[in-house]
Motif scaffolding. Structure first.
Motif, PDB file in Angstrom:
ATOM      1  N   ARG A   1       0.849  -1.199   0.000  1.00  0.00           N
ATOM      2  CA  ARG A   1       0.000   0.000   0.000  1.00  0.00           C
ATOM      3  C   ARG A   1       0.878   1.240   0.000  1.00  0.00           C
ATOM      4  NH1 ARG A   1      -5.399   0.111   2.997  1.00  0.00           N
ATOM      5  NH2 ARG A   1      -5.821  -0.871   0.981  1.00  0.00           N
ATOM      6  N   GLN A   2       0.725   2.055  -1.033  1.00  0.00           N
ATOM      7  CA  GLN A   2       1.442   3.322  -1.177  1.00  0.00           C
ATOM      8  C   GLN A   2       0.501   4.454  -0.767  1.00  0.00           C
ATOM      9  OE1 GLN A   2       4.561   2.971  -2.096  1.00  0.00           O
ATOM     10  NE2 GLN A   2       4.662   1.065  -3.265  1.00  0.00           N
ATOM     11  N   TYR A   3       1.009   5.376   0.041  1.00  0.00           N
ATOM     12  CA  TYR A   3       0.155   6.365   0.698  1.00  0.00           C
ATOM     13  C   TYR A   3       0.810   7.734   0.630  1.00  0.00           C
ATOM     14  CZ  TYR A   3      -2.533   8.424   4.608  1.00  0.00           C
ATOM     15  OH  TYR A   3      -3.331   9.215   5.397  1.00  0.00           O
ATOM     16  N   GLY A   4      -0.006   8.751   0.382  1.00  0.00           N
ATOM     17  CA  GLY A   4       0.509  10.113   0.375  1.00  0.00           C
ATOM     18  C   GLY A   4      -0.538  11.097  -0.089  1.00  0.00           C
TER      19      GLY A   4
ATOM     20  N   ARG B   1     -12.064   5.742  -5.285  1.00  0.00           N
ATOM     21  CA  ARG B   1     -13.258   5.838  -4.446  1.00  0.00           C
ATOM     22  C   ARG B   1     -12.908   6.483  -3.117  1.00  0.00           C
ATOM     23  NH1 ARG B   1     -11.101   0.834  -3.108  1.00  0.00           N
ATOM     24  NH2 ARG B   1     -11.827  -0.195  -1.191  1.00  0.00           N
ATOM     25  N   GLN B   2     -13.893   7.159  -2.566  1.00  0.00           N
ATOM     26  CA  GLN B   2     -13.717   7.812  -1.273  1.00  0.00           C
ATOM     27  C   GLN B   2     -13.768   6.767  -0.172  1.00  0.00           C
ATOM     28  OE1 GLN B   2     -16.529  10.924  -0.505  1.00  0.00           O
ATOM     29  NE2 GLN B   2     -15.853  11.240   1.604  1.00  0.00           N
ATOM     30  N   CYS B   3     -12.832   6.857   0.754  1.00  0.00           N
ATOM     31  CA  CYS B   3     -12.803   5.978   1.912  1.00  0.00           C
ATOM     32  C   CYS B   3     -13.083   6.788   3.166  1.00  0.00           C
ATOM     33  CB  CYS B   3     -11.450   5.276   1.990  1.00  0.00           C
ATOM     34  SG  CYS B   3     -11.117   4.205   0.569  1.00  0.00           S
ATOM     35  N   TYR B   4     -13.127   6.121   4.302  1.00  0.00           N
ATOM     36  CA  TYR B   4     -13.373   6.847   5.536  1.00  0.00           C
ATOM     37  C   TYR B   4     -12.254   7.837   5.818  1.00  0.00           C
ATOM     38  CZ  TYR B   4     -17.366   3.885   6.365  1.00  0.00           C
ATOM     39  OH  TYR B   4     -18.587   3.258   6.243  1.00  0.00           O
ATOM     40  N   GLU B   5     -11.063   7.526   5.294  1.00  0.00           N
ATOM     41  CA  GLU B   5      -9.951   8.482   5.308  1.00  0.00           C
ATOM     42  C   GLU B   5      -9.340   8.503   3.921  1.00  0.00           C
ATOM     43  OE1 GLU B   5      -7.140   7.604   8.348  1.00  0.00           O
ATOM     44  OE2 GLU B   5      -8.602   7.655   9.984  1.00  0.00           O
ATOM     45  N   GLY B   6      -9.418   9.624   3.247  1.00  0.00           N
ATOM     46  CA  GLY B   6      -8.799   9.774   1.946  1.00  0.00           C
ATOM     47  C   GLY B   6      -9.483   8.978   0.845  1.00  0.00           C
ATOM     48  N   TYR B   7      -8.704   8.662  -0.191  1.00  0.00           N
ATOM     49  CA  TYR B   7      -9.231   7.995  -1.383  1.00  0.00           C
ATOM     50  C   TYR B   7      -8.311   6.841  -1.773  1.00  0.00           C
ATOM     51  CZ  TYR B   7     -12.196  12.110  -2.067  1.00  0.00           C
ATOM     52  OH  TYR B   7     -13.119  13.100  -1.908  1.00  0.00           O
ATOM     53  N   LYS B   8      -8.900   5.758  -2.262  1.00  0.00           N
ATOM     54  CA  LYS B   8      -8.130   4.631  -2.778  1.00  0.00           C
ATOM     55  C   LYS B   8      -8.320   4.511  -4.280  1.00  0.00           C
ATOM     56  CE  LYS B   8      -8.292   1.666   1.334  1.00  0.00           C
ATOM     57  NZ  LYS B   8      -8.885   0.438   1.915  1.00  0.00           N
ATOM     58  N   ILE B   9      -7.218   4.271  -4.970  1.00  0.00           N
ATOM     59  CA  ILE B   9      -7.249   3.981  -6.395  1.00  0.00           C
ATOM     60  C   ILE B   9      -7.168   2.469  -6.565  1.00  0.00           C
ATOM     61  CG2 ILE B   9      -5.983   4.182  -8.573  1.00  0.00           C
ATOM     62  CD1 ILE B   9      -5.083   6.948  -7.640  1.00  0.00           C
ATOM     63  N   GLY B  10      -8.108   1.887  -7.263  1.00  0.00           N
ATOM     64  CA  GLY B  10      -8.092   0.451  -7.505  1.00  0.00           C
ATOM     65  C   GLY B  10      -9.374   0.015  -8.207  1.00  0.00           C
TER      66      GLY B  10
ATOM     67  N   PRO C   1      -8.261  15.234  -9.618  1.00  0.00           N
ATOM     68  CA  PRO C   1      -9.416  15.905  -9.018  1.00  0.00           C
ATOM     69  C   PRO C   1      -9.413  15.948  -7.499  1.00  0.00           C
ATOM     70  CG  PRO C   1     -10.112  14.470 -10.814  1.00  0.00           C
ATOM     71  CD  PRO C   1      -8.678  14.164 -10.545  1.00  0.00           C
ATOM     72  N   VAL C   2      -8.583  15.111  -6.840  1.00  0.00           N
ATOM     73  CA  VAL C   2      -8.507  15.145  -5.375  1.00  0.00           C
ATOM     74  C   VAL C   2      -7.134  15.635  -4.921  1.00  0.00           C
ATOM     75  CG1 VAL C   2     -10.261  13.373  -5.063  1.00  0.00           C
ATOM     76  CG2 VAL C   2      -7.874  12.681  -5.270  1.00  0.00           C
ATOM     77  N   ARG C   3      -6.511  16.471  -5.741  1.00  0.00           N
ATOM     78  CA  ARG C   3      -5.210  17.048  -5.405  1.00  0.00           C
ATOM     79  C   ARG C   3      -5.257  17.671  -4.012  1.00  0.00           C
ATOM     80  NH1 ARG C   3      -0.665  19.286  -8.335  1.00  0.00           N
ATOM     81  NH2 ARG C   3       0.297  20.951  -7.115  1.00  0.00           N
ATOM     82  N   GLY C   4      -4.214  17.401  -3.219  1.00  0.00           N
ATOM     83  CA  GLY C   4      -4.137  17.933  -1.871  1.00  0.00           C
ATOM     84  C   GLY C   4      -4.752  17.035  -0.818  1.00  0.00           C
ATOM     85  N   GLN C   5      -5.376  15.942  -1.248  1.00  0.00           N
ATOM     86  CA  GLN C   5      -5.974  15.014  -0.300  1.00  0.00           C
ATOM     87  C   GLN C   5      -5.191  13.692  -0.307  1.00  0.00           C
ATOM     88  OE1 GLN C   5     -10.382  15.186  -0.017  1.00  0.00           O
ATOM     89  NE2 GLN C   5     -10.283  16.369  -1.916  1.00  0.00           N
ATOM     90  N   TYR C   6      -5.387  12.899   0.731  1.00  0.00           N
ATOM     91  CA  TYR C   6      -4.650  11.647   0.844  1.00  0.00           C
ATOM     92  C   TYR C   6      -5.195  10.609  -0.129  1.00  0.00           C
ATOM     93  CZ  TYR C   6      -2.134  13.244   4.957  1.00  0.00           C
ATOM     94  OH  TYR C   6      -1.300  13.944   5.804  1.00  0.00           O
ATOM     95  N   ILE C   7      -4.277   9.900  -0.773  1.00  0.00           N
ATOM     96  CA  ILE C   7      -4.644   8.835  -1.690  1.00  0.00           C
ATOM     97  C   ILE C   7      -3.820   7.587  -1.375  1.00  0.00           C
ATOM     98  CG2 ILE C   7      -5.404  10.345  -3.569  1.00  0.00           C
ATOM     99  CD1 ILE C   7      -2.664   9.887  -4.888  1.00  0.00           C
ATOM    100  N   MET C   8      -4.343   6.447  -1.800  1.00  0.00           N
ATOM    101  CA  MET C   8      -3.683   5.155  -1.608  1.00  0.00           C
ATOM    102  C   MET C   8      -3.727   4.368  -2.897  1.00  0.00           C
ATOM    103  SD  MET C   8      -5.604   4.687   1.983  1.00  0.00           S
ATOM    104  CE  MET C   8      -6.520   6.195   1.575  1.00  0.00           C
TER     105      MET C   8
END
Length: 283
Positions: free
Chosen positions: A126-129, A197-206, A226-233
């Motif tokens: 899992r890559q996060y940032g 997709r939106q998660c309870y914290e940030g967004y996951k790509i998959g 489109p979610v620049r500045g927010q956490y993604i995984m």
């Protein structure tokens, strides 16, 4: 008097239960995961109860007659190490029968799954940032929608051991701000697609599947922009070196890892074109 675990099937209106338990475990599921998860196999979600109180859950999703996937295997902490997990596990495995089965396991649990015939094949990382992407202007990238779905469904079949049409119909359907996807089409042919997709914290790509690293890069930016500045995984298969480089390029860092394990013959999948798996829960 010994406690008796009664195992029953979860209904669609109860899908929030395993997802809320997953959230409490820190697994951070998507806020709208319930409907597509249930659609993958309406009979494949189970709960264990003692005196009417729900204490554990598991998913055992049948993908046709040949493949299954175990996930959402959770027991409330106060009931652990008392044998109830083994009971619901056995129930789930009986439901899957002789199918080839997959799961994603944290390293501490791989030995336990090994005792049930599962073998470690590769790591998912899992890559996060924080998203630092700008949305690309590329005419080959289009939003996922009903019109393109048959082509996306056929493309997806290369990357999964069985057809998963019912799941994909909901997974790729736009849901306002909680889920969106893009497809890369060149010369009338699908060459990649991805969902965020939106998660309870940030967004996951998959998933993020693409024929080439360049296409994967373009789709990643379309999803993350489109979610620049927010956490993604992004959950990257370690054998795909280009996927690890993609994560590094956009300043994502390893957060944790799972091992993809299989019981039975290992599916022959193009890992070098898989930049992000769909989910840890359903494969």
């Amino acid at each position: 008097m010994s406690e008796i675990l009664k195992i029953r099937r979860l209904q669609d209106v109860e899908m929030h239960i395993p997802l809320e338990m997953a959230m409490q475990e820190g697994w951070n599921p998507g806020v709208d995961d319930g409907p597509p998860f249930h659609a993958a196999d309406p009979n494949g979600y189970f709960a264990g109860e003692i005196d009417g109180q729900l204490i554990n859950v598991i998913s055992a999703v049948r993908y046709g007659d040949e493949f299954g996937f175990i996930g959402l295997y959770i027991c409330k902490r106060e009931y652990r190490t008392r044998g109830f997990g083994h009971q619901i596990w056995d129930h789930a495995m009986k439901y899957l029968g002789s199918r080839v089965c997959g799961l994603d396991a944290v390293n501490e649990q791989t030995a336990s799954y090994g005792e049930h015939g599962f073998k470690k094949i590769y790591r998912n990382i899992r890559q996060y940032g924080v998203s630092i992407c700008d949305t690309p202007m590329d005419s080959r990238v289009a939003p996922l929608g009903q019109g393109i779905f048959p082509s996306v469904r056929d493309y997806d079949r290369r990357f999964f051991p069985a057809a998963r049409t019912e799941f994909l119909q909901l997974w790729t359907a736009p849901m306002l701000e909680t889920r969106r996807g893009f497809v890369f089409v060149e010369d009338g042919e699908v060459k990649g697609y991805g969902v965020i997709r939106q998660c309870y914290e940030g967004y996951k790509i998959g998933p993020l599947f693409a024929d080439t690293p360049e296409i994967a890069d373009t789709l990643f930016r379309a999803l993350a922009g489109p979610v620049r500045g927010q956490y993604i995984m992004l959950d990257t298969p370690e054998p795909n070196a280009a996927a690890l480089l993609l994560a590094e390029k956009y300043e994502l860092s390893p957060e944790f890892e799972t091992f993809r394990m299989y019981r039975g013959s290992v599916p022959d999948l193009p890992l070098d074109q898989m930049y992000g798996i769909t989910t840890f829960e359903l494969g």
